[in-house]
Design an enzyme around this catalytic site. Structure first.
Site, short mmCIF file in Angstrom:
data_model
loop_
_atom_site.label_atom_id
_atom_site.label_comp_id
_atom_site.label_asym_id
_atom_site.label_seq_id
_atom_site.Cartn_x
_atom_site.Cartn_y
_atom_site.Cartn_z
N GLY A 46 0.74 -1.14 0.03
CA GLY A 46 -0.11 -0.08 0.01
C GLY A 46 0.81 1.06 -0.15
O GLY A 46 1.55 1.58 -0.96
N CYS A 78 6.11 -5.24 -0.38
CA CYS A 78 6.28 -3.99 -0.67
C CYS A 78 6.14 -2.89 0.16
O CYS A 78 7.14 -2.87 1.17
CB CYS A 78 5.26 -3.72 -1.85
N ARG A 106 12.73 3.38 -1.22
CA ARG A 106 11.60 3.48 -1.74
C ARG A 106 11.53 3.81 -2.93
O ARG A 106 12.47 4.41 -3.47
CB ARG A 106 10.68 4.37 -0.68
N ILE A 134 5.15 -2.90 -8.27
CA ILE A 134 4.23 -1.66 -8.20
C ILE A 134 5.03 -0.56 -7.44
O ILE A 134 5.11 -0.60 -5.82
CB ILE A 134 2.77 -1.76 -7.84
N HIS A 170 4.56 -8.40 -5.46
CA HIS A 170 3.11 -8.51 -4.84
C HIS A 170 2.91 -10.09 -5.25
O HIS A 170 2.06 -10.03 -6.22
CB HIS A 170 2.26 -7.59 -5.51
N GLU A 172 0.53 -11.81 -4.19
CA GLU A 172 -1.00 -11.86 -3.93
C GLU A 172 -1.73 -11.26 -5.30
O GLU A 172 -2.96 -11.62 -5.39
CB GLU A 172 -1.34 -11.16 -2.47
N1 GLN Z 1 5.81 2.97 -3.05
C1 GLN Z 1 5.06 2.56 -1.65
C2 GLN Z 1 5.82 2.97 -0.47
O1 GLN Z 1 6.94 3.50 -0.50
C3 GLN Z 1 5.14 1.13 -1.66
C4 GLN Z 1 4.10 0.58 -2.97
C5 GLN Z 1 3.38 -0.62 -2.66
O2 GLN Z 1 3.24 -1.32 -1.74
N2 GLN Z 1 2.95 -1.44 -3.69
O3 GLN Z 1 5.26 2.88 0.68
#
Ligand code: GLN
Length: 190
Positions: A46, A78, A106, A134, A170, A172
């Site tokens: 997320g 992630c 990140r 992502i 991911h 999932e």
């Molecule tokens: N870019 C998000 C972060 O730095 C992580 C993205 C993701 O969980 N798909 O928290």
């Protein structure tokens, strides 16, 4: 087996479906008392700063840290990986659990490739894993006792330190249950 999914923010339902497909009972974890009766915990992706803020607001930071330090098998994807780790390469601090001895970068793969897919060799899994990234982090620095299980262009994207497993991608989202099965195997080991 009862597996908790941290349900503060992010793609909770997709994780729950994979875990149920593997025969686990899923518990949505929002409050400290939700941690008492689970055998493992998934921390979904997320936005890691939001997950940290919400965990703080719900009084979850210390209970999560304590449960994982006590040996609760945990798997973060992630943003979940970022939340588990001890620090990021950014100057701004954010709420992190510090139960995985890595420094993460990140949004590491750059703007033009914010989201991409790759077939990855993952240690402990026989056939390649189709991985969806992502706005994903990579692991910039690995502490002693951390095993790197998969890499993209020399950057670790899946690691394990004892009872803590984390991936930048991911699993999932692809209907592939082999990574979640690793978490369940960690419960059997424990
Ligand atoms: N870019 C998000 C972060 O730095 C992580 C993205 C993701 O969980 N798909 O928290």
């Amino acid at each position: 087996m009862r597996v908790g999914v941290l349900a503060l923010q992010g793609d909770v339902r997709e994780h729950a479906e994979i875990l149920e497909g593997l025969g686990a009972d899923v518990v949505l974890v929002r409050l400290p008392e939700d941690l008492t009766d689970i055998d493992a915990l998934v921390l979904p992706g997320g936005e890691s700063t939001t997950i940290g803020k919400l965990a703080d607001r719900y009084g979850m930071v210390e209970p999560l840290r304590a449960a994982i330090r006590r040996g609760l098998p945990a798997f973060g994807t992630c943003a979940g990986m970022i939340f588990l780790s001890g620090s990021t390469t950014e100057a701004d601090p954010q709420v992190q659990l510090g139960v995985l001895d890595v420094v993460v970068q990140r949004n590491a793969f750059g703007r033009q490739a914010e989201s991409f897919e790759a077939d990855l060799a993952v240690e402990g899994i026989a056939e390649p894993v189709h991985a969806v990234f992502i706005r994903a982090p990579w692991v910039e620095k690995v502490g002693q006792g951390v095993d790197v299980l998969a890499e993209v262009d020399g950057h670790p994207v899946m690691v394990r330190e004892g009872n803590v497993l984390a991936s930048s991608f991911h699993p999932e989202l692809t209907g592939d249950d082999r990574i979640h099965a690793l978490l369940l195997a960690m419960v059997e080991e424990a």
